[in-house]
Design a protein around this motif. Structure first.
Motif, PDB file in Angstrom:
ATOM      1  N   VAL A   1       0.865  -1.176   0.000  1.00 14.98           N
ATOM      2  CA  VAL A   1       0.000   0.000   0.000  1.00 14.98           C
ATOM      3  C   VAL A   1       0.903   1.228   0.000  1.00 14.98           C
ATOM      4  O   VAL A   1       1.791   1.344   0.850  1.00 14.98           O
ATOM      5  CB  VAL A   1      -0.924   0.032   1.236  1.00 14.98           C
ATOM      6  CG1 VAL A   1      -1.902   1.196   1.136  1.00 14.98           C
ATOM      7  CG2 VAL A   1      -1.673  -1.283   1.396  1.00 14.98           C
TER       8      VAL A   1
ATOM      9  N   TYR B   1      -5.295  -0.744  -7.079  1.00 20.47           N
ATOM     10  CA  TYR B   1      -6.602  -0.732  -6.426  1.00 20.47           C
ATOM     11  C   TYR B   1      -6.638   0.534  -5.586  1.00 20.47           C
ATOM     12  O   TYR B   1      -5.953   0.645  -4.568  1.00 20.47           O
ATOM     13  CB  TYR B   1      -6.756  -1.982  -5.564  1.00 20.47           C
ATOM     14  CG  TYR B   1      -8.082  -2.097  -4.858  1.00 20.47           C
ATOM     15  CD1 TYR B   1      -9.257  -1.620  -5.430  1.00 20.47           C
ATOM     16  CD2 TYR B   1      -8.161  -2.708  -3.606  1.00 20.47           C
ATOM     17  CE1 TYR B   1     -10.465  -1.745  -4.781  1.00 20.47           C
ATOM     18  CE2 TYR B   1      -9.369  -2.839  -2.945  1.00 20.47           C
ATOM     19  CZ  TYR B   1     -10.516  -2.353  -3.536  1.00 20.47           C
ATOM     20  OH  TYR B   1     -11.722  -2.460  -2.887  1.00 20.47           O
TER      21      TYR B   1
ATOM     22  N   ILE C   1      -7.975   3.384  -3.057  1.00 21.94           N
ATOM     23  CA  ILE C   1      -8.841   3.520  -1.888  1.00 21.94           C
ATOM     24  C   ILE C   1      -8.709   4.935  -1.335  1.00 21.94           C
ATOM     25  O   ILE C   1      -7.714   5.621  -1.592  1.00 21.94           O
ATOM     26  CB  ILE C   1      -8.479   2.502  -0.785  1.00 21.94           C
ATOM     27  CG1 ILE C   1      -7.051   2.755  -0.277  1.00 21.94           C
ATOM     28  CG2 ILE C   1      -8.629   1.074  -1.276  1.00 21.94           C
ATOM     29  CD1 ILE C   1      -6.708   1.964   0.963  1.00 21.94           C
TER      30      ILE C   1
ATOM     31  N   THR D   1      -8.777   6.863   2.369  1.00 20.73           N
ATOM     32  CA  THR D   1      -8.736   6.599   3.801  1.00 20.73           C
ATOM     33  C   THR D   1      -8.062   7.747   4.519  1.00 20.73           C
ATOM     34  O   THR D   1      -7.214   8.445   3.947  1.00 20.73           O
ATOM     35  CB  THR D   1      -7.977   5.293   4.093  1.00 20.73           C
ATOM     36  OG1 THR D   1      -7.956   5.062   5.505  1.00 20.73           O
ATOM     37  CG2 THR D   1      -6.536   5.361   3.593  1.00 20.73           C
TER      38      THR D   1
ATOM     39  N   ILE E   1      -8.012  -3.924   3.786  1.00 20.50           N
ATOM     40  CA  ILE E   1      -7.557  -3.913   2.400  1.00 20.50           C
ATOM     41  C   ILE E   1      -7.354  -5.340   1.902  1.00 20.50           C
ATOM     42  O   ILE E   1      -7.751  -5.684   0.777  1.00 20.50           O
ATOM     43  CB  ILE E   1      -6.248  -3.109   2.273  1.00 20.50           C
ATOM     44  CG1 ILE E   1      -6.519  -1.621   2.500  1.00 20.50           C
ATOM     45  CG2 ILE E   1      -5.605  -3.328   0.907  1.00 20.50           C
ATOM     46  CD1 ILE E   1      -5.276  -0.768   2.538  1.00 20.50           C
TER      47      ILE E   1
ATOM     48  N   GLN F   1     -10.668  -6.833   1.059  1.00 12.46           N
ATOM     49  CA  GLN F   1     -11.236  -6.253  -0.158  1.00 12.46           C
ATOM     50  C   GLN F   1     -10.517  -6.769  -1.404  1.00 12.46           C
ATOM     51  O   GLN F   1     -11.147  -6.993  -2.440  1.00 12.46           O
ATOM     52  CB  GLN F   1     -11.157  -4.731  -0.093  1.00 12.46           C
ATOM     53  CG  GLN F   1     -12.130  -4.107   0.902  1.00 12.46           C
ATOM     54  CD  GLN F   1     -12.133  -2.588   0.805  1.00 12.46           C
ATOM     55  OE1 GLN F   1     -12.132  -2.021  -0.284  1.00 12.46           O
ATOM     56  NE2 GLN F   1     -12.128  -1.928   1.950  1.00 12.46           N
TER      57      GLN F   1
END
Length: 287
Positions: free
Chosen positions: A18, A69, A71, A73, A86, A89
């Motif tokens: 991430v 992907y 996101i 947050t 995460i 998902q």
């Protein structure tokens, strides 16, 4: 490895990373690419791990599946709660049908049938091989903070160094992995020229670059920067040259492995001024 600039989660069936969304690429009008494989911040993260790896007794090679992907947050990227969410998902998304496919065909099978060649174990890929040796986490964090995603010359050098590790996992493409490594070598050469020019150097030569990097690692200066690879680069990149014509690239496997190890140390220095302790007792000066 958790850091607000980028986290890597290692799991038995699924590893993922991430990172913050990368800044837009602000290159010249000549820039256009349809082969961008991962984002700038992902290159930063993976390269920081690679450069922090102690090649005396360990090895780092990853094969990221290039499917971003996105996101939103407000939680830090070190939040274990966020990372667990995460992961859940990602699994749900990968197993769900996608609009342009047969409703019963999950995305993981589409990926396998199409172009991805390194599926995570949880989706049917090969098991991960994870080292149990201690990691140099402080060095990795320093490198991550020091890599400038806006320095495209550095990013290109690190990106090709990473991809060499990916391609070299397939013996059929060892030649291509070395060619990729030669790009990383050229990028490191230009980065050192930049350093010397910023210090007032004029008409910097390959010999100047070789002398500079030799002093960093307290070695005898070479004639030119990694000159032992010059002839093989010419013969590989030019099917017909003054050295002759060959049916295969005249390369050694060590042209990949030894040069990659050397470049890891060169880039660790260029990024964060890091020189492995094994050189300290005999390290010279670069002033």
């Amino acid at each position: 490895m958790l850091n607000e600039l980028g986290s890597v989660v290692i799991g038995e069936g699924l590893c993922f990373s991430v990172v913050p969304c990368s800044p837009p690429i602000d290159a010249s009008e000549n820039y256009y690419s349809e082969v961008e494989w991962i984002s700038l911040n992902e290159i930063k993260l993976y390269a920081s791990i690679l450069l922090a790896t102690n090649r005396e007794n360990d090895f780092f090679s990853i094969y990221p599946v290039g499917r971003p992907y996105l996101i939103q947050t407000d939680q830090p990227l070190t939040s274990k709660r966020l990372l667990r969410a995460i992961r859940a998902q990602l699994i749900t998304r990968a197993l769900a049908p996608i609009p342009w496919s047969t409703p019963t065909k999950p995305i993981s099978i589409i990926v396998s049938d199409a172009r991805e060649i390194a599926l995570p174990p949880i989706f049917g890929g090969s098991s991960y091989h994870c080292s149990t040796l201690p990691k140099r986490e402080k060095l990795q964090q320093t490198l991550l903070k020091s890599i400038d995603a806006g320095d495209y010359l550095l990013i290109r050098g690190l990106s090709t160094l990473l991809r060499c590790g990916m391609i070299s996992r397939h013996h059929q493409f060892l030649e291509e992995s070395i060619n990729t490594l030669f790009i990383s070598l050229e990028a490191s050469f230009r980065l050192i020229i930049r350093i010397l020019e910023n210090r007032g150097g004029k008409n910097v030569t390959s010999s100047d670059v070789a002398t500079y990097i030799a002093r960093v690692f307290n070695q005898e200066p070479r004639g030119k920067y990694f000159e032992e690879y010059y002839e093989s680069r010419v013969m590989t990149m030019h099917p017909e040259s003054r050295y002759g014509i060959f049916p295969h690239a005249p390369l050694f496997a060590d042209d990949c492995y030894e040069l990659r190890d050397n470049l890891q140390e060169v880039y660790a220095y260029l990024v964060a001024g890091y020189v492995d302790p094994k050189y300290k007792d005999r390290r010279g000066t670069i002033d």
